[in-house]
Write a protein that holds these residues in place. Structure first.
Motif, PDB file in Angstrom:
ATOM      1  N   PRO A   1       0.827  -1.211   0.000  1.00  0.00           N
ATOM      2  CA  PRO A   1       0.000   0.000   0.000  1.00  0.00           C
ATOM      3  C   PRO A   1       0.857   1.256   0.000  1.00  0.00           C
ATOM      4  O   PRO A   1       2.000   1.251   0.456  1.00  0.00           O
ATOM      5  N   GLN A   2       0.289   2.348  -0.551  1.00  0.00           N
ATOM      6  CA  GLN A   2       1.014   3.608  -0.612  1.00  0.00           C
ATOM      7  C   GLN A   2       1.226   4.167   0.792  1.00  0.00           C
ATOM      8  O   GLN A   2       0.301   4.202   1.605  1.00  0.00           O
ATOM      9  N   ARG A   3       2.436   4.609   1.050  1.00  0.00           N
ATOM     10  CA  ARG A   3       2.790   5.079   2.391  1.00  0.00           C
ATOM     11  C   ARG A   3       1.913   6.245   2.833  1.00  0.00           C
ATOM     12  O   ARG A   3       1.457   6.291   3.975  1.00  0.00           O
ATOM     13  N   ASP A   4       1.645   7.189   1.933  1.00  0.00           N
ATOM     14  CA  ASP A   4       0.851   8.353   2.323  1.00  0.00           C
ATOM     15  C   ASP A   4      -0.578   7.951   2.664  1.00  0.00           C
ATOM     16  O   ASP A   4      -1.192   8.516   3.581  1.00  0.00           O
ATOM     17  N   LYS A   5      -1.124   6.948   1.953  1.00  0.00           N
ATOM     18  CA  LYS A   5      -2.477   6.488   2.249  1.00  0.00           C
ATOM     19  C   LYS A   5      -2.530   5.746   3.581  1.00  0.00           C
ATOM     20  O   LYS A   5      -3.515   5.837   4.319  1.00  0.00           O
ATOM     21  N   VAL A   6      -1.480   5.000   3.883  1.00  0.00           N
ATOM     22  CA  VAL A   6      -1.415   4.310   5.174  1.00  0.00           C
ATOM     23  C   VAL A   6      -1.377   5.317   6.324  1.00  0.00           C
ATOM     24  O   VAL A   6      -2.114   5.195   7.300  1.00  0.00           O
ATOM     25  N   LEU A   7      -0.519   6.309   6.202  1.00  0.00           N
ATOM     26  CA  LEU A   7      -0.415   7.327   7.245  1.00  0.00           C
ATOM     27  C   LEU A   7      -1.724   8.100   7.381  1.00  0.00           C
ATOM     28  O   LEU A   7      -2.152   8.427   8.493  1.00  0.00           O
ATOM     29  N   ALA A   8      -2.357   8.399   6.235  1.00  0.00           N
ATOM     30  CA  ALA A   8      -3.640   9.097   6.277  1.00  0.00           C
ATOM     31  C   ALA A   8      -4.693   8.251   6.978  1.00  0.00           C
ATOM     32  O   ALA A   8      -5.488   8.754   7.785  1.00  0.00           O
ATOM     33  N   GLY A   9      -4.708   6.940   6.674  1.00  0.00           N
ATOM     34  CA  GLY A   9      -5.659   6.048   7.323  1.00  0.00           C
ATOM     35  C   GLY A   9      -5.452   5.979   8.828  1.00  0.00           C
ATOM     36  O   GLY A   9      -6.418   5.953   9.597  1.00  0.00           O
ATOM     37  N   LEU A  10      -4.197   5.944   9.248  1.00  0.00           N
ATOM     38  CA  LEU A  10      -3.906   5.940  10.684  1.00  0.00           C
ATOM     39  C   LEU A  10      -4.424   7.212  11.345  1.00  0.00           C
ATOM     40  O   LEU A  10      -5.037   7.169  12.418  1.00  0.00           O
ATOM     41  N   ALA A  11      -4.161   8.357  10.709  1.00  0.00           N
ATOM     42  CA  ALA A  11      -4.593   9.631  11.278  1.00  0.00           C
ATOM     43  C   ALA A  11      -6.113   9.719  11.346  1.00  0.00           C
ATOM     44  O   ALA A  11      -6.680  10.135  12.371  1.00  0.00           O
ATOM     45  N   VAL A  12      -6.789   9.332  10.262  1.00  0.00           N
ATOM     46  CA  VAL A  12      -8.254   9.365  10.257  1.00  0.00           C
ATOM     47  C   VAL A  12      -8.807   8.411  11.309  1.00  0.00           C
ATOM     48  O   VAL A  12      -9.771   8.740  12.018  1.00  0.00           O
ATOM     49  N   GLY A  13      -8.208   7.228  11.441  1.00  0.00           N
ATOM     50  CA  GLY A  13      -8.669   6.269  12.449  1.00  0.00           C
ATOM     51  C   GLY A  13      -8.591   6.828  13.855  1.00  0.00           C
ATOM     52  O   GLY A  13      -9.500   6.618  14.667  1.00  0.00           O
ATOM     53  N   VAL A  14      -7.518   7.553  14.167  1.00  0.00           N
ATOM     54  CA  VAL A  14      -7.375   8.150  15.502  1.00  0.00           C
ATOM     55  C   VAL A  14      -8.476   9.178  15.752  1.00  0.00           C
ATOM     56  O   VAL A  14      -9.074   9.224  16.836  1.00  0.00           O
ATOM     57  N   VAL A  15      -8.782  10.005  14.764  1.00  0.00           N
ATOM     58  CA  VAL A  15      -9.830  11.021  14.941  1.00  0.00           C
ATOM     59  C   VAL A  15     -11.210  10.374  15.005  1.00  0.00           C
ATOM     60  O   VAL A  15     -12.093  10.854  15.719  1.00  0.00           O
ATOM     61  N   VAL A  16     -11.404   9.269  14.288  1.00  0.00           N
ATOM     62  CA  VAL A  16     -12.668   8.527  14.394  1.00  0.00           C
ATOM     63  C   VAL A  16     -12.852   8.008  15.827  1.00  0.00           C
ATOM     64  O   VAL A  16     -13.967   8.031  16.367  1.00  0.00           O
ATOM     65  N   VAL A  17     -11.772   7.554  16.446  1.00  0.00           N
ATOM     66  CA  VAL A  17     -11.833   7.140  17.853  1.00  0.00           C
ATOM     67  C   VAL A  17     -12.208   8.323  18.737  1.00  0.00           C
ATOM     68  O   VAL A  17     -13.043   8.209  19.642  1.00  0.00           O
ATOM     69  N   LEU A  18     -11.600   9.460  18.487  1.00  0.00           N
ATOM     70  CA  LEU A  18     -11.908  10.660  19.276  1.00  0.00           C
ATOM     71  C   LEU A  18     -13.377  11.037  19.132  1.00  0.00           C
ATOM     72  O   LEU A  18     -14.036  11.399  20.115  1.00  0.00           O
ATOM     73  N   LEU A  19     -13.902  10.930  17.921  1.00  0.00           N
ATOM     74  CA  LEU A  19     -15.319  11.219  17.698  1.00  0.00           C
ATOM     75  C   LEU A  19     -16.203  10.252  18.480  1.00  0.00           C
ATOM     76  O   LEU A  19     -17.227  10.647  19.052  1.00  0.00           O
ATOM     77  N   PHE A  20     -15.807   8.998  18.522  1.00  0.00           N
ATOM     78  CA  PHE A  20     -16.543   7.995  19.301  1.00  0.00           C
ATOM     79  C   PHE A  20     -16.528   8.342  20.788  1.00  0.00           C
ATOM     80  O   PHE A  20     -17.552   8.234  21.479  1.00  0.00           O
TER      81      PHE A  20
END
Length: 365
Positions: free
Chosen positions: A202-221
């Motif tokens: 997988p593309q490195r930038d997409k992986v890092l973006a997914g990690l960042a979005v996942g963390v904020v999704v947790v915060l929203l939860f």
């Protein structure tokens, strides 16, 4: 060149723009409850991140099915994998928090396929529609009201559809225990990503973006008490609009009682999903303005408008039948440990395949 420059607000006035938009939003939304402010703030952060990171779901399906390139879609499995680390155990063990668990049956399969068609001819999913709206996309301003209307239409047939034979809900924490369910969930997400990637990295930038979005999704939860959802908020917008036009939706089973009737008859922001949708649009608007990436000057044409309208309608109906979209069904379901989230992705694939082949009819490549 002059027109392109005129489309973006001068950067020197950006602080005033930020304060003006946020202040107006708070006044219009009537956020007297201070507890809602963190929810709005996190949703705005999420909307801004989607713009800054150029993140989305729709294009990943298209790259897989057209170019046989699964790197973008494969990287998107990281978001529920990160979110599940918090949503599954907290939603299972901590009072006041919940999860998305839904039955597997004909409504889920048909709805996900309809959603797949719609998101390809509209060129955006649930989150993509709201984020692109914030960026000024004319296509998504057309798609949104039809998305809301489709959600209402789907709500009218959902109760009968749920009475069809189905497999019931498969809740992995209930089957394997909290931590066993988490392990199985992460294993299924890893297997899904590997299946999509088919040996590619997988593309490195997409992986890092997914990690960042996942963390904020947790915060929203953590600030809302439930996984991130989009489409029920849009269905509520459509439902309240229909009510205002004089059609009493409470005569229909979906809206006749319980929390759906309370939401229909209550303030628009009584449903957290409604507020997070607004925050997503505002966050995308501010990020796009800051980067000079507003898109309101891009023409759409009649074929583009038709695709947006039909696609929005199909997404609305499909999302209500399948308990959400890429966010509510796949991300919310998978991170909750519900098997329906994984089935949703599989069922959406054939719909995306059909939708991709319909795109040229609506002026899309």
């Amino acid at each position: 060149m002059a027109g392109a420059l005129a489309a973006a607000p001068p950067r020197a006035h950006l602080p005033g723009l930020l304060l003006g938009v946020v202040g107006t939003a708070l006044a219009v939304l009537g956020l007297g409850d201070a507890a809602l402010l963190p929810l709005l703030a996190v949703a705005m952060l999420l909307g801004a991140m989607f713009v800054v990171l150029d993140y989305g779901f729709t294009g990943g399906f298209r790259r897989l099915l057209v170019d046989r390139d699964g790197r973008t879609l494969g990287a998107s499995f990281i978001v529920p994998a990160v979110a599940a680390l918090a949503i599954l155990p907290i939603g299972t063990l901590v009072e006041g928090f919940g999860r998305f668990v839904a039955p597997i049956g004909p409504p889920l399969v048909v709805g996900a396929a309809l959603f797949g068609i719609g998101m390809q001819i509209a060129s955006g999913c649930g989150s993509g529609t709201l984020v692109a709206m914030g960026q000024g996309s004319r296509r998504m301003w057309v798609a949104l009201p039809f998305f809301c209307l489709g959600g209402v239409l789907g709500s009218l047939v959902l109760p009968a559809a749920l009475r069809l034979p189905n497999l019931g809900a498969v809740d992995l924490p209930a089957v394997f225990g909290t931590w066993g369910g988490l392990a199985v969930t992460e294993g299924l997400l890893l297997a899904g990503a590997l299946l999509v990637l088919r040996g590619a990295r997988p593309q490195r930038d997409k992986v890092l973006a997914g990690l960042a979005v996942g963390v904020v999704v947790v915060l929203l939860f953590l600030v809302s008490g439930m996984p991130w959802g989009i489409t029920m908020g849009l269905t509520l917008w459509g439902g309240q609009a229909v009510q205002a036009l004089g059609l009493d939706l409470t005569r229909f089973e979906f809206w006749a009682g319980g929390w759906t009737r309370e939401a229909l008859e209550g303030p628009l922001l009584a449903l957290h999903g409604s507020l997070t949708n607004i925050g997503l649009v505002l966050g995308a608007l501010l990020a796009a303005a800051a980067q000079g990436r507003l898109r309101h000057g891009t023409p759409i044409g009649w074929r583009g408008a038709a695709g947006a309208a039909i696609g929005g309608l199909l997404m609305g109906v499909g999302a209500r039948l399948s308990f959400g979209c890429n966010v509510g069904a796949f991300l919310g379901g998978a991170s909750s440990g519900s098997l329906h989230g994984f089935v949703w992705v599989l069922a959406a694939m054939p719909g995306c395949w059909v939708g991709i082949r319909l795109r040229p009819l609506f002026g899309l490549r």
